[in-house]
Scaffold this active site. Structure first.
Site, PDB file in Angstrom:
ATOM      1  N   GLU A  81       0.724  -1.394   0.242  1.00 38.93           N
ATOM      2  CA  GLU A  81      -0.266  -0.009   0.227  1.00 38.93           C
ATOM      3  C   GLU A  81       1.002   1.005   0.321  1.00 38.93           C
ATOM      4  O   GLU A  81       0.572   1.925   0.825  1.00 38.93           O
ATOM      5  CB  GLU A  81      -0.848  -0.415   0.901  1.00 38.93           C
ATOM      6  CG  GLU A  81      -1.916  -1.361   1.401  1.00 38.93           C
ATOM      7  CD  GLU A  81      -2.995  -1.349   0.324  1.00 38.93           C
ATOM      8  OE1 GLU A  81      -3.102  -0.163  -0.271  1.00 38.93           O
ATOM      9  OE2 GLU A  81      -2.832  -1.949   0.361  1.00 38.93           O
TER      10      GLU A  81
ATOM     11  N   GLU B 270       9.032   5.375   3.013  1.00 38.67           N
ATOM     12  CA  GLU B 270       9.584   6.335   2.364  1.00 38.67           C
ATOM     13  C   GLU B 270       7.998   7.226   1.277  1.00 38.67           C
ATOM     14  O   GLU B 270       8.455   8.395   1.622  1.00 38.67           O
ATOM     15  CB  GLU B 270      10.318   6.158   1.333  1.00 38.67           C
ATOM     16  CG  GLU B 270      11.907   5.228   1.902  1.00 38.67           C
ATOM     17  CD  GLU B 270      11.757   3.923   2.652  1.00 38.67           C
ATOM     18  OE1 GLU B 270      10.961   3.240   1.790  1.00 38.67           O
ATOM     19  OE2 GLU B 270      12.409   3.184   3.150  1.00 38.67           O
TER      20      GLU B 270
HETATM   21  C1  LIG Z   1       2.307  -9.207  -0.455  1.00 42.56           C
HETATM   22  C2  LIG Z   1       2.268  -8.024  -1.337  1.00 42.56           C
HETATM   23  C3  LIG Z   1       0.729  -8.250  -1.679  1.00 42.56           C
HETATM   24  C4  LIG Z   1       0.626  -6.457  -2.309  1.00 42.56           C
HETATM   25  N1  LIG Z   1      -0.939  -7.332  -3.114  1.00 42.56           N
HETATM   26  C5  LIG Z   1      -1.040  -5.958  -4.448  1.00 42.56           C
HETATM   27  C6  LIG Z   1      -1.835  -6.004  -4.628  1.00 42.56           C
HETATM   28  O1  LIG Z   1      -3.625  -6.793  -3.893  1.00 42.56           O
HETATM   29  N2  LIG Z   1      -2.307  -5.062  -5.465  1.00 42.56           N
HETATM   30  C7  LIG Z   1      -1.283  -3.543  -5.709  1.00 42.56           C
HETATM   31  O2  LIG Z   1      -1.343  -2.840  -7.008  1.00 42.56           O
HETATM   32  N3  LIG Z   1       0.016  -4.271  -5.223  1.00 42.56           N
HETATM   33  C8  LIG Z   1       0.078  -5.057  -4.621  1.00 42.56           C
HETATM   34  N4  LIG Z   1       1.281  -5.622  -3.990  1.00 42.56           N
HETATM   35  C9  LIG Z   1       2.341  -4.232  -4.952  1.00 42.56           C
HETATM   36  C10 LIG Z   1       2.611  -3.261  -3.723  1.00 42.56           C
HETATM   37  O3  LIG Z   1       1.931  -2.326  -3.198  1.00 42.56           O
HETATM   38  C11 LIG Z   1       4.229  -2.484  -3.984  1.00 42.56           C
HETATM   39  O4  LIG Z   1       5.038  -3.526  -3.968  1.00 42.56           O
HETATM   40  C12 LIG Z   1       4.171  -1.422  -3.528  1.00 42.56           C
HETATM   41  O5  LIG Z   1       3.811  -0.276  -3.273  1.00 42.56           O
HETATM   42  C13 LIG Z   1       5.863  -0.994  -3.451  1.00 42.56           C
HETATM   43  O6  LIG Z   1       6.276  -1.395  -5.033  1.00 42.56           O
HETATM   44  P1  LIG Z   1       7.305  -1.621  -5.630  1.00 42.56           P
HETATM   45  O7  LIG Z   1       7.928  -2.667  -4.756  1.00 42.56           O
HETATM   46  O8  LIG Z   1       7.794  -1.225  -7.237  1.00 42.56           O
HETATM   47  O9  LIG Z   1       8.474  -0.536  -4.699  1.00 42.56           O
HETATM   48  P2  LIG Z   1       9.760   0.703  -5.633  1.00 42.56           P
HETATM   49  O10 LIG Z   1       8.972   1.589  -6.583  1.00 42.56           O
HETATM   50  O11 LIG Z   1      10.309  -0.042  -6.499  1.00 42.56           O
HETATM   51  O12 LIG Z   1      10.268   1.247  -4.238  1.00 42.56           O
HETATM   52  C14 LIG Z   1      11.278   0.932  -4.239  1.00 42.56           C
HETATM   53  C15 LIG Z   1      12.291   1.253  -3.189  1.00 42.56           C
HETATM   54  O13 LIG Z   1      12.824   2.733  -4.000  1.00 42.56           O
HETATM   55  C16 LIG Z   1      11.975   4.031  -3.177  1.00 42.56           C
HETATM   56  N5  LIG Z   1      11.293   4.963  -3.825  1.00 42.56           N
HETATM   57  C17 LIG Z   1      10.875   4.601  -5.096  1.00 42.56           C
HETATM   58  N6  LIG Z   1      10.088   5.097  -5.469  1.00 42.56           N
HETATM   59  C18 LIG Z   1      10.147   6.780  -4.888  1.00 42.56           C
HETATM   60  C19 LIG Z   1       9.999   8.202  -4.217  1.00 42.56           C
HETATM   61  N7  LIG Z   1       9.013   8.823  -5.404  1.00 42.56           N
HETATM   62  N8  LIG Z   1      10.443   8.611  -3.347  1.00 42.56           N
HETATM   63  C20 LIG Z   1      11.178   8.216  -2.315  1.00 42.56           C
HETATM   64  N9  LIG Z   1      11.470   6.908  -2.774  1.00 42.56           N
HETATM   65  C21 LIG Z   1      11.133   6.242  -3.327  1.00 42.56           C
HETATM   66  C22 LIG Z   1      11.512   3.644  -1.884  1.00 42.56           C
HETATM   67  O14 LIG Z   1      12.309   3.381  -0.978  1.00 42.56           O
HETATM   68  C23 LIG Z   1      11.195   2.612  -1.760  1.00 42.56           C
HETATM   69  O15 LIG Z   1      11.258   1.032  -1.066  1.00 42.56           O
HETATM   70  C24 LIG Z   1       1.515  -6.226  -2.777  1.00 42.56           C
HETATM   71  C25 LIG Z   1       2.721  -6.371  -2.595  1.00 42.56           C
HETATM   72  C26 LIG Z   1       3.712  -7.746  -1.743  1.00 42.56           C
HETATM   73  C27 LIG Z   1       4.459  -7.560  -0.973  1.00 42.56           C
END
Ligand SMILES: Cc1cc2nc3c(=O)[nH]c(=O)nc-3n(C[C@H](O)[C@H](O)[C@H](O)COP(=O)(O)OP(=O)(O)OC[C@H]3O[C@@H](n4cnc5c(N)ncnc54)[C@H](O)[C@@H]3O)c2cc1C
Length: 379
Positions: free
Chosen positions: A363, A367
Site C-alpha cells: 500500500e 518512504e
Molecule cells: C505481499 C504483497 C501484496 C501486494 N498486494 C498488492 C495488490 O493486491 N495490488 C497491488 O496493486 N499491489 C500489491 N502489492 C504491491 C505493493 O503495493 C508494491 O510493491 C509497493 O507499493 C511498492 O512498490 P515496489 O515494490 O515497486 O517498490 P519501488 O517503487 O520499486 O520502490 C523501492 C524503493 O525505492 C524508493 N522509492 C521509490 N519511489 C520513490 C519516490 N518517489 N520517493 C522516494 N523514494 C522512492 C523507496 O525507498 C522504496 O522502498 C503487494 C506487494 C506485496 C509484497
C-alpha cells in the site's frame, strides 16, 4: 469526545475475537504450509457480514462505519494477519465501488461482492510501477460495447480466487490517462501464471496476473463515462482505505506480540524467579505497551475521520508510518523478551515478526508515506 467503545462495538470486538480464535487459529499451521486460504473460511467471514461492515444498508451493508471495520481488522490480525489482509483487499475494491461507481454499478456489484463466494482484488502494481503511477503499461482499448484489456500485473492479492477485480489501465483513446475497470476474475484471457513464495504472510495468496485480450462490457468502467481517464483519483481514494487496513493489521499484530511477551515473561524462570521481575524486561514491556496504546488510538482516530468522509491523505500516511514502525519495534522487543524460544517456530512471535515487515512496504512504501505525511503542512 468519547473514547469508550459503544456496547455494539464491544460485541463486535468480542465476536471477531472468539471467531478468530475458534475458526482461524486452528487453520494457521495449514495456511502457513500450504500458502493458501481455505475458501470456506472466507465464506464463513462473509456470511457473518464482516465484509459488509462499512457499507450503507441500501447497498446490502450492515450500516456501520470505518471504526467498526478497524475493530474487526485489529481482532482478526491479532490471530492471523494473512486472513485480515485477504478480507481487507476485498474492502479496497469495495471502497472503489462505494466511492466512485455509478448507482447502477453499486446495485449490481456490491451484494455479490460483500456476501458472495468470491473475494475481491485490486490490481495496480506492474513490474515497472509500484511507487510511480505514471509508468502503467497495461492498456484498455474500447471496441464497441466492450473493453479489450492487455498487460501484466504483479503482486496482486487474491488474484487466484474468484470474484471481482478493479484493474488500473492506460486508456489508449484518452492519450494514456488511467481508467479503472471492474472485471470478473477468470474471464477468458485472464491467468495467474506465478504465485509468490514470500517471507511471511503465507496465508495471503499473491500472484502475477496476465491479461491477454480480456473482454468485459464497456459499462464496467468504474464510475461510468464521467470517471473515464480519472483512474488516479480512484487509486488515491481506495489506497487511503487500504492504508487504514494496514494500520489496523499492524495494531492487531503488535497487540498479539505484547500479549505473548507478557505471558512468557511471567512463566519463564531465571535465577529462581520469573523474568518479569527483571527491570530489563519491565522496560521492554513498558516500551511495547506504549507503542500499542498510541498505535491503537491513532488508528481509531483516523478511522473516525474516514467515517466522516473527511480528507484523509496526510492523516492516513502519518498513521501508517507510526503503526507500521511501531509493530516492527514491538515484535522485535517481544523477541528480546522471549530470548531463544522466540526464534523457533514453537511460538507465533517469529511469524508475527516476518508478517509485520510487510506493513512498511505494501500500500505504498514508507518512504512515500513520509512525503505524503507533510503535504498538508507544506501546501
Ligand atoms: C505481499 C504483497 C501484496 C501486494 N498486494 C498488492 C495488490 O493486491 N495490488 C497491488 O496493486 N499491489 C500489491 N502489492 C504491491 C505493493 O503495493 C508494491 O510493491 C509497493 O507499493 C511498492 O512498490 P515496489 O515494490 O515497486 O517498490 P519501488 O517503487 O520499486 O520502490 C523501492 C524503493 O525505492 C524508493 N522509492 C521509490 N519511489 C520513490 C519516490 N518517489 N520517493 C522516494 N523514494 C522512492 C523507496 O525507498 C522504496 O522502498 C503487494 C506487494 C506485496 C509484497
Amino acid at each position: 469526545m468519547n473514547f469508550n467503545y459503544t456496547e455494539e462495538q464491544l460485541m463486535l470486538k468480542d465476536a471477531v475475537r472468539k471467531f478468530s480464535e475458534k475458526e482461524i487459529a486452528p487453520l494457521v499451521k495449514w495456511m502457513e504450509s500450504e500458502k493458501r486460504t481455505p475458501r470456506d473460511l472466507i465464506k464463513k467471514i462473509k456470511d457473518l457480514g464482516w465484509c459488509a461492515i462499512q457499507y450503507p444498508e441500501k447497498y446490502s451493508g450492515t450500516g456501520n462505519t470505518y471504526v467498526e471495520y478497524v475493530i474487526m481488522q485489529i481482532e482478526m490480525a491479532r490471530v492471523y494477519c494473512s486472513t485480515a489482509c485477504t478480507i481487507s483487499v476485498n474492502g479496497m475494491l469495495g471502497a472503489n465501488i462505494m466511492k466512485f461507481a455509478t448507482e447502477e454499478q453499486k446495485m449490481k456489484f456490491l451484494p455479490e461482492h460483500l456476501y458472495g463466494e468470491g473475494i475481491g482484488s485490486f490490481a495496480f502494481t506492474e513490474a515497472a510501477t509500484g511507487s510511480d503511477p505514471n509508468a502503467l503499461r497495461t492498456t484498455c482499448v474500447r471496441d464497441g460495447d466492450e473493453w479489450v484489456i492487455n498487460g501484466e500485473k504483479v503482486f496482486i492479492t487474491n488474484a487466484t480466487m474468484p470474484g471481482l477485480m478493479g484493474i488500473f489501465c492506460k486508456d489508449v483513446e484518452m492519450g494514456g490517462k488511467c481508467t479503472n475497470i471492474i472485471i470478473p476474475k477468470g474471464t477468458e484471457g485472464y491467468s495467474t501464471p506465478r504465485i509468490y513464495d514470500k517471507m511471511g504472510m503465507h496465508g495471503l495468496e499473491v500472484s502475477d496476473v496476465v491479461l491477454d485480450n480480456v473482454r468485459v462490457p464497456y459499462e464496467n468502467t468504474t464510475g461510468g463515462e464521467a470517471m473515464r481517464g480519472k483512474g488516479f483519483q480512484v487509486l488515491l481514494g481506495s489506497t487511503q482505505i487500504g492504508k487504514l487496513s494496514v494500520c489496523a493489521q499492524a495494531v492487531g499484530m503488535a497487540q498479539a506480540a505484547l500479549e505473548e511477551a507478557v505471558n512468557y515473561s511471567k512463566v519463564r524462570v531465571q535465577r529462581g524467579k520469573p523474568i518479569s521481575n527483571f527491570q530489563t524486561i519491565q522496560s521492554l514491556i513498558g516500551d511495547m505497551a506504549t507503542d500499542v496504546m498510541v498505535a491503537q488510538q491513532i488508528v481509531l482516530a483516523t478511522a473516525f475521520k474516514a467515517s466522516e468522509g473527511k480528507e484523509l491523505a496526510a492523516d492516513a500516511a502519518r498513521t501508517r508510518l507510526f503503526t507500521s514502525e511501531a509493530v516492527h519495534r514491538v515484535a522485535s522487543k517481544a523477541m528480546q523478551v522471549m530470548g531463544a524460544y522466540s526464534y523457533t517456530t514453537e511460538f507465533p512471535i517469529e511469524r508475527i515478526f516476518r508478517d509485520a515487515k510487510l506493513t512498511e512496504i505494501y500500500e505504498g512504501v514508507n518512504e512515500i508515506q513520509r512525503l505524503i505525511a507533510s503535504t498538508d503542512l507544506l501546501r
